[in-house]
Design a protein around this motif. Structure first.
Motif, PDB file in Angstrom:
ATOM      1  N   ILE A  46       0.840  -1.201   0.000  1.00  0.00           N
ATOM      2  CA  ILE A  46       0.000   0.000   0.000  1.00  0.00           C
ATOM      3  C   ILE A  46       0.876   1.252   0.000  1.00  0.00           C
ATOM      4  O   ILE A  46       0.604   2.233  -0.697  1.00  0.00           O
ATOM      5  N   ALA A  47       1.953   1.229   0.787  1.00  0.00           N
ATOM      6  CA  ALA A  47       2.834   2.389   0.858  1.00  0.00           C
ATOM      7  C   ALA A  47       3.581   2.613  -0.460  1.00  0.00           C
ATOM      8  O   ALA A  47       3.867   3.761  -0.823  1.00  0.00           O
ATOM      9  N   GLU A  48       3.870   1.531  -1.184  1.00  0.00           N
ATOM     10  CA  GLU A  48       4.694   1.649  -2.393  1.00  0.00           C
ATOM     11  C   GLU A  48       3.893   1.879  -3.661  1.00  0.00           C
ATOM     12  O   GLU A  48       4.455   2.355  -4.659  1.00  0.00           O
ATOM     13  N   HIS A  49       2.608   1.571  -3.669  1.00  0.00           N
ATOM     14  CA  HIS A  49       1.814   1.640  -4.907  1.00  0.00           C
ATOM     15  C   HIS A  49       0.638   2.602  -4.745  1.00  0.00           C
ATOM     16  O   HIS A  49      -0.315   2.316  -4.013  1.00  0.00           O
ATOM     17  N   ALA A  50       0.712   3.704  -5.447  1.00  0.00           N
ATOM     18  CA  ALA A  50      -0.350   4.712  -5.356  1.00  0.00           C
ATOM     19  C   ALA A  50      -1.687   4.162  -5.823  1.00  0.00           C
ATOM     20  O   ALA A  50      -2.738   4.513  -5.277  1.00  0.00           O
ATOM     21  N   GLU A  51      -1.668   3.286  -6.848  1.00  0.00           N
ATOM     22  CA  GLU A  51      -2.954   2.776  -7.355  1.00  0.00           C
ATOM     23  C   GLU A  51      -3.643   1.867  -6.341  1.00  0.00           C
ATOM     24  O   GLU A  51      -4.872   1.813  -6.275  1.00  0.00           O
ATOM     25  N   LEU A  52      -2.852   1.168  -5.501  1.00  0.00           N
ATOM     26  CA  LEU A  52      -3.451   0.356  -4.445  1.00  0.00           C
ATOM     27  C   LEU A  52      -4.086   1.251  -3.379  1.00  0.00           C
ATOM     28  O   LEU A  52      -5.146   0.931  -2.839  1.00  0.00           O
ATOM     29  N   ARG A  53      -3.438   2.374  -3.077  1.00  0.00           N
ATOM     30  CA  ARG A  53      -4.038   3.314  -2.126  1.00  0.00           C
ATOM     31  C   ARG A  53      -5.364   3.852  -2.659  1.00  0.00           C
ATOM     32  O   ARG A  53      -6.335   4.024  -1.903  1.00  0.00           O
ATOM     33  N   GLU A  54      -5.428   4.095  -3.946  1.00  0.00           N
ATOM     34  CA  GLU A  54      -6.679   4.584  -4.544  1.00  0.00           C
ATOM     35  C   GLU A  54      -7.764   3.508  -4.490  1.00  0.00           C
ATOM     36  O   GLU A  54      -8.936   3.823  -4.257  1.00  0.00           O
ATOM     37  N   LEU A  55      -7.381   2.256  -4.683  1.00  0.00           N
ATOM     38  CA  LEU A  55      -8.366   1.176  -4.576  1.00  0.00           C
ATOM     39  C   LEU A  55      -8.940   1.088  -3.167  1.00  0.00           C
ATOM     40  O   LEU A  55     -10.133   0.836  -2.977  1.00  0.00           O
ATOM     41  N   VAL A  56      -8.085   1.303  -2.166  1.00  0.00           N
ATOM     42  CA  VAL A  56      -8.569   1.303  -0.781  1.00  0.00           C
ATOM     43  C   VAL A  56      -9.585   2.418  -0.590  1.00  0.00           C
ATOM     44  O   VAL A  56     -10.656   2.218  -0.002  1.00  0.00           O
ATOM     45  N   LYS A  57      -9.285   3.604  -1.081  1.00  0.00           N
ATOM     46  CA  LYS A  57     -10.175   4.755  -0.901  1.00  0.00           C
ATOM     47  C   LYS A  57     -11.514   4.559  -1.599  1.00  0.00           C
ATOM     48  O   LYS A  57     -12.549   5.072  -1.149  1.00  0.00           O
ATOM     49  N   GLU A  58     -11.525   3.804  -2.689  1.00  0.00           N
ATOM     50  CA  GLU A  58     -12.741   3.641  -3.487  1.00  0.00           C
ATOM     51  C   GLU A  58     -13.643   2.518  -3.000  1.00  0.00           C
ATOM     52  O   GLU A  58     -14.784   2.400  -3.452  1.00  0.00           O
ATOM     53  N   ARG A  59     -13.158   1.702  -2.086  1.00  0.00           N
ATOM     54  CA  ARG A  59     -13.945   0.553  -1.648  1.00  0.00           C
ATOM     55  C   ARG A  59     -15.195   0.973  -0.874  1.00  0.00           C
ATOM     56  O   ARG A  59     -15.195   1.948  -0.118  1.00  0.00           O
ATOM     57  N   ARG A  60     -16.268   0.202  -1.069  1.00  0.00           N
ATOM     58  CA  ARG A  60     -17.503   0.438  -0.324  1.00  0.00           C
ATOM     59  C   ARG A  60     -17.534  -0.355   0.982  1.00  0.00           C
ATOM     60  O   ARG A  60     -18.056   0.113   1.986  1.00  0.00           O
ATOM     61  N   GLU A  61     -16.994  -1.563   0.961  1.00  0.00           N
ATOM     62  CA  GLU A  61     -16.926  -2.355   2.185  1.00  0.00           C
ATOM     63  C   GLU A  61     -15.760  -1.879   3.053  1.00  0.00           C
ATOM     64  O   GLU A  61     -14.856  -1.183   2.584  1.00  0.00           O
ATOM     65  N   ALA A  62     -15.786  -2.262   4.303  1.00  0.00           N
ATOM     66  CA  ALA A  62     -14.768  -1.798   5.254  1.00  0.00           C
ATOM     67  C   ALA A  62     -13.381  -2.298   4.859  1.00  0.00           C
ATOM     68  O   ALA A  62     -13.204  -3.447   4.441  1.00  0.00           O
ATOM     69  N   THR A  63     -12.413  -1.407   5.008  1.00  0.00           N
ATOM     70  CA  THR A  63     -11.009  -1.767   4.858  1.00  0.00           C
ATOM     71  C   THR A  63     -10.290  -1.371   6.128  1.00  0.00           C
ATOM     72  O   THR A  63     -10.513  -0.283   6.670  1.00  0.00           O
ATOM     73  N   VAL A  64      -9.408  -2.253   6.622  1.00  0.00           N
ATOM     74  CA  VAL A  64      -8.701  -2.023   7.873  1.00  0.00           C
ATOM     75  C   VAL A  64      -7.204  -2.176   7.625  1.00  0.00           C
ATOM     76  O   VAL A  64      -6.759  -3.200   7.109  1.00  0.00           O
ATOM     77  N   LEU A  65      -6.440  -1.151   7.978  1.00  0.00           N
ATOM     78  CA  LEU A  65      -4.982  -1.215   7.937  1.00  0.00           C
ATOM     79  C   LEU A  65      -4.476  -1.389   9.366  1.00  0.00           C
ATOM     80  O   LEU A  65      -4.938  -0.699  10.274  1.00  0.00           O
TER      81      LEU A  65
END
Length: 543
Positions: free
Chosen positions: A381-400
């Motif tokens: 997540i820290a290394e890939h900006a597109e993965l961070r964007e996928l996290v932000k776009e999710r409707r279901e809960a995401t936990v880091l």
């Protein structure tokens, strides 16, 4: 039960109501001092039992470090009560002066004011059974003045040899609203505070055992004016921070005063299956963990999930055969897409950080179930900006679930400004639009976006600071996330329960007939069931 903490401004506003209602000088201060006295008396007995260098029939002596403010006054009034009870009490005035009426009460009761602290450590250790810290109060900033370094060093060295420290309100040098300690601060064995918890009581373990005493006059208490400082809707005021402690210590000389409150564990929802439940209905969790480099992560994470809830656990990854050999109840497969239906995914412990792992994380993030990301997943997540964007776009809960080192990499990648742990975790959760569990001795759980509440859990010990412990927590939290999804629990409540169970399991794992020892992650896993049962008892787990 989640205990609310209060800011300095809120505490002062509530205290002002009582101060205006006093019918005699220092009435409120002497009320607080009596609570300090009661805890000091208990700790003097505790110290005598705990350390061989005090003969059982020897009188115990107390040292007070008193600053010029209200906390110094509290400490001196408490010292006066100790002296009247027949104790020998010395006081050192760290600023050269002190609260005048409290100092007069102290000397009139027979207390001795020292010109200087003992220069030799051994003389201090042989002379005193207890130190009371009243140098600064809740208005103090992080860190003490350099000229107090000798006093702090003396207290810290004394603690190593059985001379405990009782802090009034907060250990001096700990900032009340942030928990920051700067480069120089007191570390307490016990902190007694009054009326309401301060944020630092959960944010900084230097507070030791946290005790909350009442603060009241004969005709009113601080409770009502303190609650009045909370806005009708908490988002309109300062963000709330709850305070919980998974493991509560008890002194050797008996229990804490019955009318004083300790921080209690976060509630853990009962994981027992109902009459209509089966292996599929109670929160099936999928786990992608482990690799040829880190095969143990797969077993630790999966075993933790199996022991956390009764439901099915599905493992998908290169360690499938090793997992099923160790855990025959687990359903395994090599590929994520073959795992079958789950109600939450855990991704990351030992899973790798190469291009193949990044593609697997993309697949997991595309699933319409809650997702928990840990360890190697956080690096991705820290290394890939597109993965961070996928996290932000999710409707279901995401936990880091980062520890502080992983959190620092995420913070920099996202562009969150450096501040303190509490503000940083809120900022990252808001920026990433997900929940963040910032792990440590004190774990902070921040809900997604601009929410008004952060949950804080002090483990009460540090035995979980061991390799693989985070993999165990990921498995427990993933199972709770899946069960919460099936039962419609709030995500943060499920996570706080998982953190508490993990902390209790680590403490149980450290236990031996001869005292505590190391608690390897594989042993922590073995106590998840016992910790779950303990968490459902009415009384908190006491060392």
């Amino acid at each position: 039960m989640y205990a609310t903490t209060f800011t300095v401004a809120q505490i002062r506003a509530a205290e002002a109501v009582l101060l205006a209602a006093e019918t005699e000088p220092d009435q409120l201060m002497r009320n607080a001092a009596h609570s300090v006295f009661r805890v000091a008396e208990l700790m003097l007995g505790w110290a005598t039992l705990a350390d061989d260098h005090f003969p059982s029939d020897s009188p115990t002596r107390t040292l007070i470090l008193a600053g010029p403010g209200g906390n110094g006054g509290d400490a001196l009034y408490a010292g006066a009560e100790l002296a009247l009870a027949g104790r020998k009490v010395d006081a050192c005035l760290t600023a050269g002066d002190a609260h005048e009426r409290a100092l007069n009460a102290f000397t009139n009761a027979g207390g001795t004011v020292l010109e200087a602290l003992p220069e030799e450590r051994w003389r201090y250790i042989e002379t005193y059974a207890l130190a009371i810290d009243g140098i600064t109060g809740i208005g103090g900033s992080a860190g003490l003045r350099p000229e107090l370094a000798g006093a702090v060093e003396l207290l810290n060295q004394g603690r190593e040899y059985g001379v405990p420290v009782l802090a009034v309100d907060l250990p001096s040098g700990i900032e009340a609203d942030t928990g920051l300690g700067g480069g120089l601060h007191v570390t307490a064995d016990v902190t007694v505070t009054f009326g309401g918890w301060r944020r630092a009581h959960v944010l900084n373990p230097a507070c030791g055992v946290q005790l909350l005493a009442s603060l009241e006059l004969p005709h009113m208490s601080i409770n009502e004016p303190l609650v009045d400082t909370l806005p009708e809707w908490a988002a309109d005021g300062p963000p709330l921070l709850s305070a919980n402690r998974a493991v509560v210590p008890s002194p050797l000389a008996g229990g804490w005063p019955e009318d004083m409150t300790t921080l209690r564990p976060a509630p853990v929802t009962n994981t027992a299956p109902g009459p209509e439940d089966d292996k599929y209905s109670g929160g099936v969790v999928g786990i992608r963990a482990g690799s040829d480099t880190y095969p143990g992560a797969a077993i630790l994470c999966t075993a933790a999930a199996i022991n956390a809830t009764p439901s099915m656990v599905r493992y998908a990854g290169p360690q499938a055969l090793e997992v099923v050999r160790a855990l025959p109840e687990c359903v395994v497969t090599q590929k994520l897409e073959d795992a079958g239906r789950v109600q939450a995914w855990v991704f990351g412990p030992g899973a790798g950080t190469d291009a193949a792992a990044a593609q697997e994380l993309r697949w997991v993030l595309a699933q319409e179930v809650p997702v928990l990301i840990d360890a190697d997943g956080l690096t991705l997540i820290a290394e890939h900006a597109e993965l961070r964007e996928l996290v932000k776009e999710r409707r279901e809960a995401t936990v880091l679930t980062p520890h502080d080192g992983e959190f620092e990499r995420l913070r920099k990648a996202v562009g969150v400004e450096a501040s303190n742990r509490y503000e940083e975790v809120r900022a990252l959760a808001t920026a990433m639009k997900c929940s963040v569990v910032r792990k440590g001795r004190v774990t902070l759980i921040a809900p997604e976006e601009e929410f008004f509440w952060v949950l804080g859990v002090d483990a009460g010990h540090s035995w979980a600071a061991t390799p693989g412990s985070g993999d165990v927590l990921a498995g427990i939290a993933g199972a709770y996330l899946a069960l919460g999804h099936a039962r419609d629990w709030p995500v943060e409540f499920a996570l706080a329960g998982a953190v508490s169970v993990h902390a209790i399991a680590a403490k149980l794992a450290a236990g031996t007939p001869y005292g505590d020892a190391t608690a390897p992650a594989s042993r922590i896993v073995e106590f998840v069931r016992e910790a779950t049962a303990q968490s459902h008892r009415k009384e908190p787990f006491v060392i």
